[in-house]
Design a protein around this motif. Sequence first.
Motif, PDB file in Angstrom:
ATOM      1  N   UNK A  35       0.850  -1.166   0.181  1.00 22.31           N
ATOM      2  CA  UNK A  35       0.081  -0.106  -0.138  1.00 22.31           C
ATOM      3  C   UNK A  35       0.847   1.283   0.081  1.00 22.31           C
ATOM      4  N   UNK A  36       1.876   1.280   1.002  1.00 21.24           N
ATOM      5  CA  UNK A  36       2.784   2.487   0.773  1.00 21.24           C
ATOM      6  C   UNK A  36       3.416   2.430  -0.433  1.00 21.24           C
ATOM      7  N   UNK A  37       4.104   1.601  -0.916  1.00 26.05           N
ATOM      8  CA  UNK A  37       4.818   1.611  -2.243  1.00 26.05           C
ATOM      9  C   UNK A  37       4.145   2.181  -3.499  1.00 26.05           C
ATOM     10  N   UNK A  38       2.756   1.726  -3.304  1.00 25.25           N
ATOM     11  CA  UNK A  38       1.728   2.114  -4.459  1.00 25.25           C
ATOM     12  C   UNK A  38       1.255   3.475  -4.258  1.00 25.25           C
ATOM     13  N   UNK A  43      -2.053   3.900   5.180  1.00 26.31           N
ATOM     14  CA  UNK A  43      -1.070   3.857   6.199  1.00 26.31           C
ATOM     15  C   UNK A  43      -0.726   5.178   6.790  1.00 26.31           C
ATOM     16  N   UNK A  44      -0.439   5.132   8.125  1.00 22.35           N
ATOM     17  CA  UNK A  44       0.003   6.573   8.669  1.00 22.35           C
ATOM     18  C   UNK A  44       1.268   6.985   7.988  1.00 22.35           C
ATOM     19  N   UNK A  45       1.580   8.227   8.356  1.00 21.85           N
ATOM     20  CA  UNK A  45       2.609   9.006   7.728  1.00 21.85           C
ATOM     21  C   UNK A  45       4.080   8.323   8.342  1.00 21.85           C
ATOM     22  N   UNK A  46       3.827   7.996   9.448  1.00 25.40           N
ATOM     23  CA  UNK A  46       5.162   7.308  10.375  1.00 25.40           C
ATOM     24  C   UNK A  46       5.538   5.964   9.752  1.00 25.40           C
ATOM     25  N   UNK A  47       4.313   5.382   9.206  1.00 25.02           N
ATOM     26  CA  UNK A  47       4.559   4.053   8.570  1.00 25.02           C
ATOM     27  C   UNK A  47       5.147   4.018   7.139  1.00 25.02           C
TER      28      UNK A  47
END
Length: 343
Positions: A35-38, A43-47
């Motif tokens: 999810x983050x990489x796309x 996801x939270x900003x920290x994640x």
Amino acid sequence: MEELGSDAGANGATPRPRLEDVAARVGLSTASVSLVLRGVPGPSERTRQRVLKAAAELGYRPDRTASALASRRSRLLGVMIDVHSAFQAELVEHLYTAAEEVGYDLVLSTQTRTRDESTAVETLLAFRCEALILLGPVAPASVLAELDRRAPVISVGRRITGADLDVVRSADDDGVGRIVDHLVGLGHRAIAHVDGGKGVIATDRRRGYRSAMRRHGLDDRIRILHGDHTEEAGEGAGRRLIESGDLPTAVVAFNDRSAIGLLTALRGAGVDVPGTVSVVGYDDDTLSRLGCFDLTTVSQEAEEQARRAVVAAVERLDQGRVTPREIVLAPSLVVRGTTARPR
């Protein structure tokens, strides 16, 4: 979830980092990392920062080809660009930023003197681009409308009549009107225009010049010289003005490239700019900002145009919007060193 490529390079090279490697580094599931990489919300900003840092440290790069095959989507926006245009190059830089923020990437296809608009567009479609962002297209509206049936079309910089298409542009007639207002405010009356030849953009800017001159009661001072979008055309127009023996006190060029050619001709003939003739361009491209030109010009708000174009594409692709929209941005005058009061 990201599809994975081969675990090792050819001939026993160092194994390629996998999505699982990034997930193990940060202690998250592969689904969360994907999810983050796309760039998907959730996801939270920290994640996000933890995942991006781990991916960078491991040298992880998504396998876009495998991901596209798995999802049946390329997440590519095709951009047609004139390779000679500094302004369009700046637009592309901003398009990349805007596309990355929403999880898309760009494919560029250029027009050149030997490669026409149709060829450039067909190349983008061959690369499975989901939408087409066309910078200053010249094809008839009917052709662009037919193309829109194959992939959503966003026309940037050009007004479209006779077809329902997404358009992002600045108000060209208003922009040239602001130039004439500026020059008249300085005291100029003999103001000429080097036009951009055929095409909708050139027509709008020529109309803006005529309307502004009439608004200031300068109907009898309207003077239009034939040109186009190149430096060569501006230089040629400058030579014709010099040879006429009847120099205006100010010249409004179709764009910055034409204005730079005009400056070259005038300065080469010993004409003082702006002392004898003031010169104004249009676009506020990177060359106009150089100290050797220091060109008074009009900004088309390139960054905002790029952002709005990507938003329009994503609305068509991801949100199912079907009603086309025209977004018209107000241009702004940028005063630099090529304009002054007439002697």
